[in-house]
Design a protein around this motif. Structure first.
Motif, PDB file in Angstrom:
ATOM      1  N   THR A 100       3.851   3.671  -9.531  1.00 12.59           N
ATOM      2  CA  THR A 100       2.768   2.720  -9.198  1.00 12.59           C
ATOM      3  C   THR A 100       3.509   1.333  -9.279  1.00 12.59           C
ATOM      4  O   THR A 100       4.565   1.033  -9.808  1.00 12.59           O
ATOM      5  CB  THR A 100       1.690   3.014 -10.337  1.00 12.59           C
ATOM      6  OG1 THR A 100       2.446   2.193 -11.630  1.00 12.59           O
ATOM      7  CG2 THR A 100       1.084   4.123 -10.502  1.00 12.59           C
ATOM      8  N   ALA A 102       2.461  -1.184 -11.063  1.00 12.34           N
ATOM      9  CA  ALA A 102       1.859  -1.967 -12.235  1.00 12.34           C
ATOM     10  C   ALA A 102       2.870  -2.795 -12.736  1.00 12.34           C
ATOM     11  O   ALA A 102       4.108  -2.586 -12.816  1.00 12.34           O
ATOM     12  CB  ALA A 102       1.554  -0.797 -13.541  1.00 12.34           C
ATOM     13  N   PHE A 123       4.182   2.364  -3.242  1.00  9.29           N
ATOM     14  CA  PHE A 123       2.989   2.070  -2.296  1.00  9.29           C
ATOM     15  C   PHE A 123       3.244   0.750  -1.769  1.00  9.29           C
ATOM     16  O   PHE A 123       3.729  -0.358  -2.191  1.00  9.29           O
ATOM     17  CB  PHE A 123       1.940   2.084  -3.415  1.00  9.29           C
ATOM     18  CG  PHE A 123       1.661   3.366  -4.101  1.00  9.29           C
ATOM     19  CD1 PHE A 123       0.965   4.163  -3.353  1.00  9.29           C
ATOM     20  CD2 PHE A 123       2.304   3.592  -5.273  1.00  9.29           C
ATOM     21  CE1 PHE A 123       0.493   5.439  -3.926  1.00  9.29           C
ATOM     22  CE2 PHE A 123       1.734   4.868  -5.886  1.00  9.29           C
ATOM     23  CZ  PHE A 123       1.499   5.965  -5.105  1.00  9.29           C
ATOM     24  N   ASN A 124       2.422   0.677  -0.658  1.00  9.25           N
ATOM     25  CA  ASN A 124       2.129  -0.824   0.160  1.00  9.25           C
ATOM     26  C   ASN A 124       3.460  -1.616   0.077  1.00  9.25           C
ATOM     27  O   ASN A 124       4.597  -1.100   0.477  1.00  9.25           O
ATOM     28  CB  ASN A 124       0.977  -1.419  -0.636  1.00  9.25           C
ATOM     29  CG  ASN A 124      -0.001  -0.714  -0.291  1.00  9.25           C
ATOM     30  OD1 ASN A 124      -0.335  -0.182   0.660  1.00  9.25           O
ATOM     31  ND2 ASN A 124      -0.979  -0.569  -1.331  1.00  9.25           N
ATOM     32  N   SER A 212      -8.016   5.495  -5.152  1.00  7.15           N
ATOM     33  CA  SER A 212      -6.981   4.510  -4.844  1.00  7.15           C
ATOM     34  C   SER A 212      -5.655   4.889  -4.369  1.00  7.15           C
ATOM     35  O   SER A 212      -5.668   6.234  -4.079  1.00  7.15           O
ATOM     36  CB  SER A 212      -6.259   3.984  -6.194  1.00  7.15           C
ATOM     37  OG  SER A 212      -5.640   4.973  -6.959  1.00  7.15           O
ATOM     38  N   THR A 213      -4.862   4.340  -3.622  1.00  9.34           N
ATOM     39  CA  THR A 213      -3.690   4.789  -3.040  1.00  9.34           C
ATOM     40  C   THR A 213      -2.810   5.381  -3.891  1.00  9.34           C
ATOM     41  O   THR A 213      -2.143   6.312  -3.562  1.00  9.34           O
ATOM     42  CB  THR A 213      -3.019   3.380  -2.464  1.00  9.34           C
ATOM     43  OG1 THR A 213      -3.850   2.250  -1.806  1.00  9.34           O
ATOM     44  CG2 THR A 213      -2.080   3.647  -1.311  1.00  9.34           C
ATOM     45  N   GLY A 214      -2.864   5.014  -5.164  1.00  8.64           N
ATOM     46  CA  GLY A 214      -2.197   5.518  -6.071  1.00  8.64           C
ATOM     47  C   GLY A 214      -2.529   6.910  -6.541  1.00  8.64           C
ATOM     48  O   GLY A 214      -1.711   7.958  -6.542  1.00  8.64           O
ATOM     49  N   PHE A 233       0.712   4.930 -14.368  1.00 10.70           N
ATOM     50  CA  PHE A 233      -0.447   5.185 -14.020  1.00 10.70           C
ATOM     51  C   PHE A 233      -1.338   5.029 -15.116  1.00 10.70           C
ATOM     52  O   PHE A 233      -2.276   4.540 -15.033  1.00 10.70           O
ATOM     53  CB  PHE A 233      -0.621   6.516 -13.213  1.00 10.70           C
ATOM     54  CG  PHE A 233      -1.788   6.576 -12.448  1.00 10.70           C
ATOM     55  CD1 PHE A 233      -2.350   6.006 -11.422  1.00 10.70           C
ATOM     56  CD2 PHE A 233      -2.732   7.653 -12.739  1.00 10.70           C
ATOM     57  CE1 PHE A 233      -3.621   5.984 -10.762  1.00 10.70           C
ATOM     58  CE2 PHE A 233      -4.068   7.801 -11.942  1.00 10.70           C
ATOM     59  CZ  PHE A 233      -4.373   6.889 -11.071  1.00 10.70           C
ATOM     60  N   CYS A 243      -0.893  -7.558 -12.524  1.00  8.86           N
ATOM     61  CA  CYS A 243      -1.329  -6.483 -11.639  1.00  8.86           C
ATOM     62  C   CYS A 243      -0.205  -5.670 -11.028  1.00  8.86           C
ATOM     63  O   CYS A 243      -0.038  -4.488 -11.066  1.00  8.86           O
ATOM     64  CB  CYS A 243      -2.378  -7.157 -10.378  1.00  8.86           C
ATOM     65  SG  CYS A 243      -2.791  -5.952  -9.229  1.00  8.86           S
ATOM     66  N   HIS A 244       0.753  -6.464 -10.294  1.00 12.18           N
ATOM     67  CA  HIS A 244       2.149  -5.937  -9.755  1.00 12.18           C
ATOM     68  C   HIS A 244       3.140  -6.332 -10.296  1.00 12.18           C
ATOM     69  O   HIS A 244       3.111  -7.662 -10.615  1.00 12.18           O
ATOM     70  CB  HIS A 244       2.058  -6.134  -8.290  1.00 12.18           C
ATOM     71  CG  HIS A 244       0.906  -5.477  -7.538  1.00 12.18           C
ATOM     72  ND1 HIS A 244       0.206  -6.184  -6.590  1.00 12.18           N
ATOM     73  CD2 HIS A 244       0.253  -4.039  -7.528  1.00 12.18           C
ATOM     74  CE1 HIS A 244      -0.879  -5.208  -6.067  1.00 12.18           C
ATOM     75  NE2 HIS A 244      -0.671  -4.422  -6.685  1.00 12.18           N
ATOM     76  N   CYS A 253      -5.893  -5.322 -12.484  1.00 13.16           N
ATOM     77  CA  CYS A 253      -6.311  -4.498 -11.796  1.00 13.16           C
ATOM     78  C   CYS A 253      -6.119  -2.936 -12.235  1.00 13.16           C
ATOM     79  O   CYS A 253      -6.370  -1.924 -11.347  1.00 13.16           O
ATOM     80  CB  CYS A 253      -5.769  -4.664 -10.589  1.00 13.16           C
ATOM     81  SG  CYS A 253      -3.957  -4.582 -10.510  1.00 13.16           S
ATOM     82  N   LEU A 261     -10.980   4.287 -10.138  1.00 11.19           N
ATOM     83  CA  LEU A 261      -9.592   4.132 -10.780  1.00 11.19           C
ATOM     84  C   LEU A 261      -9.634   4.591 -12.128  1.00 11.19           C
ATOM     85  O   LEU A 261      -8.862   5.579 -12.689  1.00 11.19           O
ATOM     86  CB  LEU A 261      -9.014   2.759 -10.664  1.00 11.19           C
ATOM     87  CG  LEU A 261      -7.465   2.711 -11.061  1.00 11.19           C
ATOM     88  CD1 LEU A 261      -6.599   3.706  -9.860  1.00 11.19           C
ATOM     89  CD2 LEU A 261      -6.970   1.392 -10.690  1.00 11.19           C
ATOM     90  N   LYS A 265      -7.894   8.111 -13.471  1.00  8.29           N
ATOM     91  CA  LYS A 265      -6.747   8.136 -14.779  1.00  8.29           C
ATOM     92  C   LYS A 265      -7.061   9.095 -15.707  1.00  8.29           C
ATOM     93  O   LYS A 265      -6.407   9.648 -16.336  1.00  8.29           O
ATOM     94  CB  LYS A 265      -6.599   6.698 -15.402  1.00  8.29           C
ATOM     95  CG  LYS A 265      -5.991   5.629 -14.172  1.00  8.29           C
ATOM     96  CD  LYS A 265      -5.557   4.098 -14.868  1.00  8.29           C
ATOM     97  CE  LYS A 265      -5.233   3.572 -13.455  1.00  8.29           C
ATOM     98  NZ  LYS A 265      -4.150   2.765 -13.751  1.00  8.29           N
TER      99      LYS A 265
HETATM  100  O1  C5P Z   1      -2.271  -2.174  -5.885  1.00  9.32           O
HETATM  101  P1  C5P Z   1      -1.739  -1.099  -4.923  1.00  9.32           P
HETATM  102  O2  C5P Z   1      -2.861  -0.412  -4.077  1.00  9.32           O
HETATM  103  O3  C5P Z   1      -0.607  -1.376  -3.794  1.00  9.32           O
HETATM  104  O4  C5P Z   1      -0.866  -0.161  -6.024  1.00  9.32           O
HETATM  105  C1  C5P Z   1      -0.507   1.103  -5.826  1.00  9.32           C
HETATM  106  C2  C5P Z   1      -1.368   2.064  -6.836  1.00  9.32           C
HETATM  107  O5  C5P Z   1      -0.830   1.899  -8.190  1.00  9.32           O
HETATM  108  C3  C5P Z   1      -2.955   1.619  -6.924  1.00  9.32           C
HETATM  109  O6  C5P Z   1      -3.662   2.108  -6.070  1.00  9.32           O
HETATM  110  C4  C5P Z   1      -3.248   2.271  -8.082  1.00  9.32           C
HETATM  111  O7  C5P Z   1      -3.471   3.513  -8.139  1.00  9.32           O
HETATM  112  C5  C5P Z   1      -1.904   1.991  -9.085  1.00  9.32           C
HETATM  113  N1  C5P Z   1      -1.848   0.838  -9.993  1.00  9.32           N
HETATM  114  C6  C5P Z   1      -2.255   1.016 -11.299  1.00  9.32           C
HETATM  115  N2  C5P Z   1      -2.230  -0.038 -12.146  1.00  9.32           N
HETATM  116  C7  C5P Z   1      -1.906  -1.118 -11.563  1.00  9.32           C
HETATM  117  C8  C5P Z   1      -1.546  -1.386 -10.268  1.00  9.32           C
HETATM  118  C9  C5P Z   1      -1.556  -0.246  -9.499  1.00  9.32           C
HETATM  119  O8  C5P Z   1      -2.699   2.114 -11.715  1.00  9.32           O
HETATM  120  N3  C5P Z   1      -1.669  -2.156 -12.443  1.00  9.32           N
END
Ligand code: C5P
Length: 295
Positions: A100, A102, A123-124, A212-214, A233, A243-244, A253, A261, A265
């Motif tokens: 993820t 995160a 991801f992304n 979610s994409t995750g 996750f 967030c990232h 996030c 989400l 989880k």
């Molecule tokens: O933000 P993005 O969708 O690109 O992140 C990929 C996936 O990682 C999210 O869809 C989510 O399931 C997970 N994630 C998370 N906690 C974060 C950031 C992302 O669980 N802080």
């Protein structure tokens, strides 16, 4: 993750709302060309790990858009889709990592462990440049957000004919430029079948938005690999409002607003075969691949 029951108790539950402009009648009706139907089998928060795994195996088959699906037919599409299946392109995979994006991955030192897997899913726009000590640098698969396409199926079938953004033309053009790159579109039914499974195993009402994409990526790798380790996750002790890991942007996030989400989880926590210590210290959840269970 410990604060999850608290969040629920404080009443921050997700509401059962449809996005603006989506008529109520979409609920309960067959949805779209991909045969998506509401399949909630009766909600329960009590199913065993095996019951959930078997439901995942039976009810959420991995499926990608292929020639002949919906509007994807005709000469121009014939050359667009990869000729090999995703499974054929990747070959058999024993161990896989889902990373993820995160912020809690920063300072984890998990890079070598992540790279030791047969395949790594990111991801992304998650980059590894400058972060490989913490996230590794191997990337086997990248799952890119497909919200537009997913929305189209359950909510706005007409969008296919007149999309806001010409996704399909862009896809065709990209395929012409990179014919050897295996590039698939996950079928909308896959997303919504996954949503149904999460709702089946959640007593509260979920937001009527795709997983979610995750979560999509975790279920994808459970289809392709014998064993799946998912990183951050379920947050570790490094839990942060970042967030990232690859951005400075602080926006809490971790539990999501648009996606269900929190409940994704909660479900993954129930499927974890690793220890709670692994979650706390490494942010690592270990899941069995679906091929490894007999139902
Ligand atoms: O933000 P993005 O969708 O690109 O992140 C990929 C996936 O990682 C999210 O869809 C989510 O399931 C997970 N994630 C998370 N906690 C974060 C950031 C992302 O669980 N802080």
């Amino acid at each position: 993750f410990e604060d999850l029951p608290d969040r629920r108790a404080r009443g921050s539950r997700q509401e059962d709302v449809l996005p603006a402009g989506i008529p109520e009648v979409v609920r309960g009706k067959p949805r779209g060309w991909f045969g998506v139907r509401p399949r909630v089998r009766g909600r329960s928060g009590e199913r065993t790990q095996k019951e959930i795994m078997c439901a995942l195996k039976k009810q959420v088959p991995l499926s990608v858009v292929k020639l002949g699906d919906g509007p994807f037919s005709g000469e121009e599409w014939e050359r667009s889709f990869p000729s090999k299946s995703l499974e054929e392109s990747l070959g058999p995979l024993r161990s896989c990592a889902v990373v993820t994006s995160a912020g809690a991955l920063l300072n984890s030192g998990l890079g070598p462990e992540i790279d030791s897997h047969d395949a790594v899913l990111r991801f992304n726009s998650a980059t590894t440049d400058g972060y490989s000590v913490d996230v590794g640098n191997k990337t086997t698969l990248r799952l890119v957000n497909s919200k537009l396409l997913v929305m189209a199926d359950r909510c706005r079938p007409a969008w296919y004919k007149k999309p806001d953004f010409d996704f399909f033309k862009a896809y065709q053009k990209y395929r012409q430029l990179h014919p050897d790159q295996p590039f698939y579109i996950l079928s909308p039914s896959y997303h919504w079948n996954l949503w149904d499974l999460i709702q089946d195993n959640t007593v509260l009402n979920l937001v009527f938005n795709p997983p979610s994409t995750g979560m999509q990526g975790i279920a994808l790798m459970m289809n392709l690999c014998e064993k799946v380790n998912v990183y951050e996750f379920l947050p570790s002790h490094r839990k942060t409002s970042l967030c990232h890991y690859y951005e400075k942007h602080k926006a809490y996030c971790m539990y999501g607003g648009y996606h269900p989400l929190t409940f994704e989880k909660s479900l993954i926590k129930r499927l974890n075969q690793g220890t709670s210590d692994d979650v706390l210290t490494l942010g690592r959840v270990t899941l069995s691949g679906l091929s490894q269970i007999t139902c």
